[in-house]
Design an enzyme around this catalytic site. Structure first.
Site, short mmCIF file in Angstrom:
data_model
loop_
_atom_site.label_atom_id
_atom_site.label_comp_id
_atom_site.label_asym_id
_atom_site.label_seq_id
_atom_site.Cartn_x
_atom_site.Cartn_y
_atom_site.Cartn_z
N LYS A 43 -16.83 19.48 -55.77
CA LYS A 43 -16.25 21.26 -55.19
C LYS A 43 -17.09 22.44 -56.37
CE LYS A 43 -12.19 20.29 -58.00
NZ LYS A 43 -10.93 19.96 -57.43
N TYR A 271 -18.82 49.71 -74.16
CA TYR A 271 -17.63 51.11 -73.39
C TYR A 271 -16.40 50.58 -74.15
CZ TYR A 271 -20.53 49.85 -69.55
OH TYR A 271 -21.43 50.27 -67.75
C1 LIG Z 1 -10.25 19.14 -58.59
C2 LIG Z 1 -9.54 17.54 -58.18
C3 LIG Z 1 -10.04 16.69 -58.76
C4 LIG Z 1 -10.75 16.87 -60.22
O1 LIG Z 1 -10.80 16.82 -61.50
P1 LIG Z 1 -11.49 16.67 -63.07
O2 LIG Z 1 -10.00 16.79 -64.09
O3 LIG Z 1 -12.78 17.77 -62.61
O4 LIG Z 1 -11.94 15.77 -63.25
C5 LIG Z 1 -9.67 15.55 -58.98
N1 LIG Z 1 -8.42 15.19 -57.60
C6 LIG Z 1 -8.66 16.65 -56.91
C7 LIG Z 1 -7.07 16.56 -55.87
C8 LIG Z 1 -8.56 17.33 -57.65
O5 LIG Z 1 -8.49 18.84 -56.61
#
Ligand SMILES: *Cc1c(COP(=O)(O)O)cnc(C)c1O
Length: 382
Positions: A43, A271
């Site tokens: 993702k 800034y």
């Molecule tokens: C993002 C996510 C993962 C992966 O988690 P990591 O800590 O990056 O290994 C696994 N399960 C779900 C439901 C997630 O949203």
């Protein structure tokens, strides 16, 4: 990993070390029993690493399937030609359901209403809905609250329009509270007893994200894991079983020095004049800022590596440029590479360090790298 200055003409870029993905996946797979399916979480553009290249490499490295947050991300995976299973981790909106079905995605069911809507969409399309039921065992986010899970299990089981593929939960505190995590596991394991053995034996049963893997038990019924952070080379907590696997960071982040100049003592830098120089100072202006993924929280706190040396950030990080102190360095020049994350010379800025300056968590540091930052892929063995 060393930086080859000729590799990129970009102003700001991340280098993605694809062979490091192979090695990380290999280590993780080796640590897991052979029957456990590896669901690679890609993702948020593969945690900022660039989804197409990384997903392709992950498949080559031996992962079994993918997970993404939503239908749009899954569609990108299908477009690049991957017909592997793709699990949608977030609830699906009614308007997204027809597309999820036509792309052949595995949807997550988080409520009876969602299950009914998917059923209706499936009836219209004539396709079966491949589904995983997600149970909230104490995360308080997606999933059906565990006390109401039985009803959803029964509903999914009773309908032939579903191909019931899996059941899972998600840990909220696996990187810092083993007892709470065990409590979530225990609730989940008790719920599995509600599913008839004949059905359950055909399901993917999963709970573990990277941090959860620390307490993964091969004797439990878990037969899949959802791995994100670890495969990108970051252990969720140091000192863990996972840290002992020595994952290698896949990503490093660099930008060019675009101007070097001398400023007198007393000059206010950037800034809002949060930094006033206390000595005559040679500054380097680096072509990277919060528009690229360097948070303003790193202002006056963080460092970049230039010519292998740590150079403190002076004043506010701005949208396109960040100012660092190169007074104590011989010969800093336009075109030099500033390393924001990763190794240069004998030094390295780790994601953990960057997060301390930038007041963020590792997942966030990676996926806030913006599209302006060019991705450069290394495919060679290092
Ligand atoms: C993002 C996510 C993962 C992966 O988690 P990591 O800590 O990056 O290994 C696994 N399960 C779900 C439901 C997630 O949203």
């Amino acid at each position: 990993m060393s930086v080859n200055p000729n590799r990129s003409a970009a102003r700001a870029w991340v280098e993605i070390d694809l062979p490091a993905i192979d090695r990380n996946v290999g280590r993780i797979k080796q640590a897991l029993p052979a029957h456990v399916r590896y669901v690679a979480v890609v993702k948020a553009d593969a945690y900022g690493h660039g989804m197409p290249e990384v997903a392709t490499r992950l498949l080559q490295a031996g992962v079994d399937s993918f997970a993404v947050a939503n239908v749009a991300e899954a569609a990108r995976l299908r477009e690049i030609g991957h017909d592997a299973d793709i699990l949608l981790l977030s609830p699906t909106l009614p308007g997204e359901m027809p597309r999820a079905l036509s792309l052949g995605l595995d949807v997550t069911l988080n409520s009876l209403d969602e299950a009914k809507a998917i059923l209706a969409a499936a009836a219209k399309s004539g396709a079966k809905a491949k589904a995983h039921v997600k149970v909230d065992t104490g995360m308080g986010r997606a999933g059906v609250w565990h006390e109401r899970a039985a009803e959803l299990f029964a509903f999914v089981q009773a309908s032939d329009a579903f191909e019931w593929r899996g059941v899972y939960t998600h840990f909220s505190d696996a990187d810092s509270d083993a007892a709470y995590t065990q409590g979530q596991r225990a609730i989940f394991l008790r719920l599995l007893e509600l599913i008839p053995v004949a059905v359950r034996s055909g399901l993917m049963i999963h709970a573990d994200n990277s941090a959860g893997l620390e307490s993964f038990s091969a004797s439990a019924p878990f037969n899949a894991v959802r791995v994100g952070l670890m495969q990108y080379g970051l252990p969720p907590s140091t000192g863990s079983f996972l840290a002992s696997l020595r994952p290698e960071p896949v990503l490093s982040f660099h930008a060019r020095v675009v101007l070097v100049k001398d400023l007198p003592a007393g000059t206010a830098v950037s800034y809002n004049r949060t930094k006033v120089l206390t000595r005559p100072t040679r500054v380097a202006i680096v072509a990277v800022g919060y528009g690229d993924g360097v948070p303003t929280a790193a202002s006056n706190r963080g460092y970049f590596l230039v010519r292998g040396k740590r150079c403190p950030i002076l004043g506010r990080v701005t949208m396109d440029q960040t100012i660092v102190d190169v007074t104590d360095m011989a010969g800093a020049a336009v075109g030099d590479i500033a390393t924001i994350l990763g190794a240069q010379g004998d030094d390295r800025i780790t994601v953990a360090e960057f997060c301390a300056w930038a007041d963020c968590i590792p997942w966030e540091a990676l996926c806030t790298l913006t599209q302006r930052v060019q991705r450069v892929y290394r495919t060679d063995r290092t």
